[in-house]
Scaffold this motif. Structure first.
Motif, PDB file in Angstrom:
ATOM      1  N   TRP A  45       1.612  12.697  -9.461  1.00 31.89           N
ATOM      2  CA  TRP A  45       0.989  13.998  -9.269  1.00 31.89           C
ATOM      3  C   TRP A  45       1.975  15.106  -9.570  1.00 31.89           C
ATOM      4  O   TRP A  45       3.058  15.135  -9.017  1.00 31.89           O
ATOM      5  CB  TRP A  45       0.481  14.136  -7.827  1.00 31.89           C
ATOM      6  N   HIS A 100      -5.601   9.709  -4.442  1.00 29.85           N
ATOM      7  CA  HIS A 100      -5.032   8.436  -4.831  1.00 29.85           C
ATOM      8  C   HIS A 100      -5.159   7.399  -3.729  1.00 29.85           C
ATOM      9  O   HIS A 100      -5.047   6.223  -3.954  1.00 29.85           O
ATOM     10  CB  HIS A 100      -3.565   8.614  -5.205  1.00 29.85           C
ATOM     11  N   MET A 101      -5.401   7.884  -2.495  1.00 26.39           N
ATOM     12  CA  MET A 101      -5.491   6.938  -1.390  1.00 26.39           C
ATOM     13  C   MET A 101      -6.705   6.028  -1.497  1.00 26.39           C
ATOM     14  O   MET A 101      -6.724   4.945  -0.963  1.00 26.39           O
ATOM     15  CB  MET A 101      -5.585   7.693  -0.069  1.00 26.39           C
ATOM     16  N   GLN A 125      -8.524   4.939  -4.390  1.00 26.21           N
ATOM     17  CA  GLN A 125      -8.775   4.752  -5.814  1.00 26.21           C
ATOM     18  C   GLN A 125      -9.926   3.808  -6.101  1.00 26.21           C
ATOM     19  O   GLN A 125     -10.440   3.785  -7.190  1.00 26.21           O
ATOM     20  CB  GLN A 125      -7.509   4.204  -6.495  1.00 26.21           C
ATOM     21  N   MET A 178       0.847  -1.206   0.000  1.00 23.64           N
ATOM     22  CA  MET A 178       0.000   0.000   0.000  1.00 23.64           C
ATOM     23  C   MET A 178       0.870   1.238   0.000  1.00 23.64           C
ATOM     24  O   MET A 178       0.637   2.166  -0.748  1.00 23.64           O
ATOM     25  CB  MET A 178      -0.921  -0.045   1.243  1.00 23.64           C
ATOM     26  N   GLU A 215       2.127   6.688  -6.970  1.00 21.84           N
ATOM     27  CA  GLU A 215       1.128   7.655  -7.401  1.00 21.84           C
ATOM     28  C   GLU A 215       1.513   9.062  -7.004  1.00 21.84           C
ATOM     29  O   GLU A 215       1.080  10.022  -7.610  1.00 21.84           O
ATOM     30  CB  GLU A 215      -0.244   7.275  -6.829  1.00 21.84           C
ATOM     31  N   LYS A 242      -6.295  16.906  -3.888  1.00 28.33           N
ATOM     32  CA  LYS A 242      -4.953  16.557  -4.387  1.00 28.33           C
ATOM     33  C   LYS A 242      -4.617  15.103  -4.127  1.00 28.33           C
ATOM     34  O   LYS A 242      -3.927  14.464  -4.889  1.00 28.33           O
ATOM     35  CB  LYS A 242      -3.902  17.412  -3.673  1.00 28.33           C
TER      36      LYS A 242
END
Lengths: 211, 558
Positions: free
Chosen positions: A12, B104-105, B107, A1, A8, B101
């Motif tokens: 960004w 992504h945590m 998804q 995780m 990811e 922002k």
């Protein structure tokens, strides 16, 4: 995780300058909406549990049970901001551009823009009716009253310009009449009547000009 | 099929931002007042956030929830409603920016909006957890050393503790009632406290008593100048005599208190005889005053008149309980006889103003109660040590242990009560600095660092609004407070004395405020659906909340 998170994170990127401007403009718009809503709440408007279908802003309701969306009816949306047909400021700026172009002797003035552009040259833009109780009904359709003194456009382009202007005023007159028939609020009816009388005055002056 | 509506983060933010813009113009020392007008033509001016927010017409469930949280918080601490909304809006904005922002945590969610909402919820939960476990340590280590302690031992002595207490009261009344009457009300308040002080008990006991029985303890008089407000001896029963009152005899009066009806309600000859026998018994005891909670029958009134007894009916429950408490419970203990019960008469030119003054008085009592609550009790050792010399110099004349500020170097238990700090954003600046430093230190995890920095950033919005008229003042204030940090705490330097001019606010109240805001935030962000019902859903608290509002709005959501 955690590894996924790192990958990811690298994807960004910070927003570009254009995106920053859009974000900034959006934030300012939201701030303006909040401020206007706060002002109306202090005046006694009720905050409803519904949202506007067009823009998603929370709806307000005045004492006459009429719903009011702050962003649709007072603030212009981002798209309509530059449309001279809907925004007298944009129309005025377009007219000024045309006048500047007309001063250059070689270039013939271009008849672009909305039908209200020539009308806007004779008009003085009024402050928005934010402080009126019945602002809901008026909305952005309230045209400021015509001013008699105006710089006369050149003779060669007078006739078609006047025709366009007459047509625009007649359209607005028709619209105001239909609104008046369906209007339920006293303030709105008074404002619509004043709009109709100012349209009639404009028509009279236009016809005098053409003669 | 019950209509459902998705609640997005934007809705929450917009609603709270609208509420924020309502109170923003009244916030801070330079804030204005809101003019309330009723349809009857009555007008009233107020700066109280609670009053402004409860007067708004709000049908939106989120807005009503926020206002209810503010109301409940204000009922307990007496202050801080505007700061509540400001802090809440600022936290929401920062969380919204962070969530958009960092989606992504989460998804796995279908849409970006759902992912944003989930991130925001997660952040809010983390914030609350952080605040509940660690925030008090930051306050004790970084904020309290730069504050002062209040003591309720002796109001008239000119000690440093007493000065802090007086300044705290003056700044409270200043924010609530304006500059003109803050000194006058401070004196009146101190007089009231000194009359009701029970020698062998903690001061918070008498303040709690005053707070609970405040409706029975004060009388509002309109049409008279404010300076006529004063204390009068004894208790005022807000009812007139129902029977003719004979002349006062010299011996101490005996009174009987009745919670129910004398005799049976239905009129019959048997009842008449029983009422007469009751009155005869009372007369034999020498009772001359009867206080009744309910309306009595005409038979009872006739019998009382005949016997020459004064009867007062429909006395409120609070007045009866205060009366019985003062005259029965207090007489149990010899030392308690030293209490001189007195009642407060609040005068003002208009009813609305008298009501405002009374509310300000009661809120001052609540604020003091919160201020005197123990701040922090921990078994862990302090990281920074505070020199004992400076500590003892503060309370040489203070030997009792209730409201004193006490730091033991050898013991590992810290109890801080009654601590105040100078107003004007000092609390926020100090806590912001501490959280910011903590967030940047290497010993914390990434998550904790993010959370502490988020809270630090949100806290700064409060002083920013206080000095919104002039950015230079904001920077000056920040510099002034930051200069305090490296100094030895508890030193009565020139800097500290200058800060006295700004007034004081209670550290405990601020701590409670931050916790309450974070709890409200968590509740707000946990909601994601709106159910429209066809019936009116009312709760008791909602009814009492709308007790002031004149309009009878239809609550149906169709």
């Amino acid at each position: 995780m955690a590894l996924n998170g790192d990958e990811e994170d690298f994807e960004w990127e910070p927003p570009t300058e254009a995106e920053m401007k859009v974000i900034q403009a959006r934030r300012e718009r939201q701030d303006k909406i909040s401020k206007l809503m706060g002002d109306y709440l202090l005046k006694g408007y009720k905050m409803l549990g519904d949202c506007c279908e067009v823009c998603g802003t929370v709806l307000l309701q005045d004492r006459q049970q009429k719903n009011y969306c702050v962003s649709c009816q007072e603030l212009d949306s981002d798209i309509d901001k530059d449309n001279p047909a809907l925004n007298p400021q944009a129309a005025l700026s377009q007219v000024r551009e045309r006048q500047l172009a007309a001063q250059v002797p070689a270039a013939a003035p271009e008849l672009n823009g909305g039908p209200t552009s020539s009308l806007a040259s004779a008009l003085v833009p009024q402050p928005r009716p934010e402080h009126c109780e019945g602002a809901a009904a008026g909305g952005r359709a309230l045209l400021p009253p015509p001013v008699v003194a105006s710089p006369p456009p050149p003779n060669t382009t007078l006739q078609p310009v006047l025709e366009e202007a007459e047509e625009a005023v007649l359209t607005k007159l028709r619209w105001a009449t239909t609104q008046l028939q369906s209007s339920a609020s006293l303030e709105a009816s008074i404002q619509l009547c004043s709009l109709i009388s100012s349209c009639a005055n404009s028509l009279r002056s236009l016809r005098e000009l053409s003669q | 099929m019950v209509p459902l509506e998705q609640l997005h983060l934007n809705h929450v933010l917009q609603t709270v931002s609208a509420l924020e813009s309502v109170i923003l113009r009244s916030f801070g020392p330079e804030g204005g007042q809101v003019l309330f007008t009723r349809d009857t033509g009555q007008v009233m001016l107020s700066r109280s956030g609670k009053r402004i927010l409860t007067a708004l017409h709000l049908d939106h469930p989120l807005a009503r929830m926020v206002v209810r949280c503010v109301w409940k918080h204000s009922t307990i601490t007496g202050d801080g409603s505007k700061t509540f909304v400001l802090l809440l809006a600022s936290l929401l904005r920062i969380i919204h920016a962070t969530a958009s922002k960092e989606t992504h945590m989460f998804q796995s969610h279908n849409s970006t909006k759902a992912a944003e909402a989930a991130t925001a919820r997660h952040l809010a939960d983390k914030l609350l957890e952080f605040a509940l476990t660690e925030l008090d340590k930051f306050i004790v280590l970084n904020v309290l050393p730069h504050g002062f302690c209040v003591s309720l031992e002796n109001f008239t002595a000119k000690t440093q503790h007493n000065l802090s207490f007086q300044t705290l009261l003056v700044s409270f009344f200043h924010t609530r009632l304006g500059y003109a009457y803050c000194d006058f009300f401070r004196n009146l308040f101190c007089e009231l406290l000194s009359h009701w002080k029970v020698k062998d008990d903690q001061p918070s006991f008498s303040i709690q008593l005053l707070n609970n029985s405040f409706p029975a303890l004060h009388t509002q008089v309109s049409g008279v100048p404010v300076s006529c407000s004063r204390l009068i001896e004894g208790q005022v029963i807000h009812r007139d005599f129902a029977t003719p009152c004979p002349q006062v005899r010299k011996q101490p009066l005996k009174a009987a208190v009745f919670n129910g009806y004398l005799g049976i309600v239905h009129f019959s000859s048997w009842t008449e005889r029983s009422v007469e026998s009751i009155i005869a018994t009372l007369q034999s005891f020498g009772v001359s005053v009867l206080l009744c909670a309910l309306k009595q029958s005409s038979a009872v009134l006739a019998a009382a008149t005949q016997a020459g007894m004064c009867l007062v009916e429909c006395v409120s429950e609070e007045e009866i309980s205060l009366f019985t408490y003062v005259h029965l419970d207090f007489h149990d203990c010899e030392e308690r006889l030293k209490v001189k019960p007195c009642s407060l008469v609040i005068c003002a030119p208009s009813e609305g103003q008298a009501d405002q003054h009374a509310c300000a008085f009661q809120d001052a009592l609540r604020m003091l109660l919160t201020a005197l609550e123990p701040m922090h009790k921990t078994q862990t050792a302090l990281k920074k040590t505070i020199p004992s010399e400076e500590c003892t110099s503060l309370h040489t004349d203070n030997i009792s242990n209730e409201a004193a500020c006490r730091v033991h170097l050898h013991q590992k238990c810290v109890i801080e009560t009654g601590c105040v700090i100078s107003a004007g954003g000092t609390f926020e600046f100090l806590l912001h600095h501490a959280l910011h430093q903590y967030g940047h230190s290497c010993s914390v995890s990434v998550n904790t660092s993010a959370v502490s920095q988020l809270l630090a950033k949100a806290l700064l919005s409060v002083p920013r609004q206080i000095y919104s008229h002039n950015l230079k003042h904001f920077l000056q204030a920040q510099t002034r407070v930051m200069a305090l940090i490296p100094r030895q705490p508890n030193a009565l330097s020139n800097m500290s004395l200058k800060l006295l001019d700004l007034g004081f606010e209670s550290v405990s109240c601020k701590y409670q405020l931050v916790l309450a805001v974070l709890q409200c935030l968590t509740n707000l962000l946990r909601m994601n659906m709106l159910l429209r019902t066809h019936t009116i859903l009312h709760t008791k608290s909602h009814n009492s909340l709308n007790a002031h509002s004149e309009s009878s709005e239809d609550e149906d959501e169709d």
